[in-house]
Design an enzyme around this catalytic site. Structure first.
Site, PDB file in Angstrom:
ATOM      1  N   LYS A   1       0.858  -1.182   0.000  1.00  0.00           N
ATOM      2  CA  LYS A   1       0.000   0.000   0.000  1.00  0.00           C
ATOM      3  C   LYS A   1       0.896   1.233   0.000  1.00  0.00           C
ATOM      4  O   LYS A   1       1.709   1.431   0.898  1.00  0.00           O
ATOM      5  CB  LYS A   1      -0.908   0.001   1.231  1.00  0.00           C
TER       6      LYS A   1
ATOM      7  N   LYS B   1      -2.243  -1.575  -3.864  1.00  0.00           N
ATOM      8  CA  LYS B   1      -3.080  -0.384  -3.803  1.00  0.00           C
ATOM      9  C   LYS B   1      -2.223   0.869  -3.901  1.00  0.00           C
ATOM     10  O   LYS B   1      -1.211   0.943  -3.198  1.00  0.00           O
ATOM     11  CB  LYS B   1      -3.833  -0.413  -2.471  1.00  0.00           C
TER      12      LYS B   1
HETATM   13  C1  PBG Z   1      -7.393   3.495   5.680  1.00  0.00           C
HETATM   14  C2  PBG Z   1      -7.644   3.407   4.226  1.00  0.00           C
HETATM   15  C3  PBG Z   1      -7.473   4.364   3.220  1.00  0.00           C
HETATM   16  C4  PBG Z   1      -7.955   3.805   2.036  1.00  0.00           C
HETATM   17  C5  PBG Z   1      -8.373   2.525   2.356  1.00  0.00           C
HETATM   18  N1  PBG Z   1      -8.166   2.283   3.701  1.00  0.00           N
HETATM   19  C6  PBG Z   1      -7.009   5.750   3.307  1.00  0.00           C
HETATM   20  C7  PBG Z   1      -5.619   6.036   3.626  1.00  0.00           C
HETATM   21  O1  PBG Z   1      -4.786   5.157   3.816  1.00  0.00           O
HETATM   22  O2  PBG Z   1      -5.334   7.223   3.733  1.00  0.00           O
HETATM   23  C8  PBG Z   1      -8.009   4.487   0.698  1.00  0.00           C
HETATM   24  C9  PBG Z   1      -9.056   3.981  -0.223  1.00  0.00           C
HETATM   25  C10 PBG Z   1      -9.378   4.855  -1.380  1.00  0.00           C
HETATM   26  O3  PBG Z   1      -8.738   5.892  -1.648  1.00  0.00           O
HETATM   27  O4  PBG Z   1     -10.327   4.504  -2.083  1.00  0.00           O
HETATM   28  N2  PBG Z   1      -6.084   3.589   6.077  1.00  0.00           N
END
Ligand code: PBG
Length: 329
Positions: free
Chosen positions: A199, A252
């Site tokens: 991520k 992601k």
């Molecule tokens: C929580 C989380 C996030 C997303 C999914 N889980 C936000 C982040 O990490 O700031 C992003 C999902 C999206 O942009 O659709 N940590």
């Protein structure tokens, strides 16, 4: 002149021929629909930066899940927006927390629906970071090992509420192992872990933070989420999560990271998910609203690209549209 022997166009002449040789298929069973469940609203509240997406009450989330199931969607991913936030994210692991209640309501409404709980603390923390945070002036330190216990408690409480899969998205080191041990200790041997393995600290999450009300009050997420420049590190991160017992892994964001998705799938041959994130969705919706892109054609092309690059599962806010379009043929 020699006759032309190689004519790839032979197999493109009719729709039936193209169908016959198509290498990649997208189907509704591959899709995961994210839902935002809020404790602060009386009814469905649209998210401005994500047309078609809304914050929902628990009852509405159950209705939405049922409607999506009718359309062929078999999995939902839940995010919660609690009425109160604190520095221990206590709303994340309360047995009557917003996500726990939504899990129960969805399972009662559609028992066959696979319910995935997003395991993160940012929506529940008053400061909006994904773990316990220590502040010194405007410097924020997100504490790793101290946060693991809270993440594990969150996963256990979601499993207790009936989640089939828990999906840690916080990017703390060691969280998959901490969660696996806690789940097993609590008797949840069959609750699977979908780890957000690679991520990245991405600007594409902007609209999500509006939807989930999880913007960090100070600092950013670059000390825990990955540097977008690093591909080999993404492989090391994924290896760690697999070693720590992740059942499925996720990359992601999606579109700008197809190379990572491809490498992760090739290297590990694990059930692999991709997250078509909020910013990717918002760009597409904005261009479509202006008439600059054909929404249906471009969305289906992107879904196909994810599958071609190695995704078995696709998390997308467009899941219901995609399922409907696929049915139309
Ligand atoms: C929580 C989380 C996030 C997303 C999914 N889980 C936000 C982040 O990490 O700031 C992003 C999902 C999206 O942009 O659709 N940590």
């Amino acid at each position: 002149m020699k006759p032309l022997l190689r004519r790839p166009r032979r197999l493109r002449i009719t729709p039936a021929l193209r169908n016959l040789v198509r290498e990649t298929q997208v189907c509704a069973a591959d899709l995961i629909l994210p839902l935002f469940v809020s404790e602060n609203i009386a009814s469905r509240t649209p998210v401005e930066s994500m047309p078609g997406v809304a914050q929902l009450t628990v009852e509405e989330a159950a209705q939405e899940a049922a409607a999506a199931f009718e359309e062929g969607i078999q999995a939902v991913l839940l995010f919660g927006i609690p009425s109160e936030k604190d520095t221990q994210a206590s709303g994340a692991y309360r047995s009557d927390g917003i996500v726990q209640r939504a899990i129960g309501a969805i399972k009662r409404a559609v028992p066959e629906m696979i319910v995935i709980g997003d395991v993160c603390l940012c929506e529940y923390m008053s400061h909006g970071h994904c773990g316990i945070a220590h502040f010194e002036g405007d410097r924020v330190t997100v504490l790793n090992d101290e946060s693991l216990q809270l993440l594990a408690a969150t996963a256990v409480s979601q499993a207790g509420a009936g989640a089939d899969i828990v999906a840690p998205s916080d990017m703390m080191d060691g969280r998959v192992m901490a969660i696996r041990e806690a789940l097993d200790d609590a008797g949840f041997h069959n609750t699977a872990i979908l780890s957000y393995a690679a991520k990245f600290a991405s600007a594409f999450y902007g609209p999500f933070r509006d939807a989930a009300e999880s913007v960090p009050l100070a600092g950013d997420r670059r000390t825990y989420q990955m540097d977008p420049a690093n591909a080999l590190e993404a492989l090391r991160e994924t290896q760690l999560d697999i070693d720590e017992a992740a059942d499925l892994v996720m990359v992601k964001p999606g579109l700008a990271y197809l190379d990572i998705l491809w490498r992760v799938k090739e290297r590990f041959e694990m059930p692999t998910a991709v997250y078509h994130v909020s910013g990717e969705y918002a760009m597409l919706k904005a261009a479509a609203a202006k008439g600059w892109l054909d929404e249906r054609a471009v969305t289906l092309e992107i879904m196909t690209a994810f599958k071609r690059a190695g995704a078995d599962l696709i998390v997308t806010y467009a899941a219901r549209d995609v399922a409907r379009w696929l049915k139309q043929g």
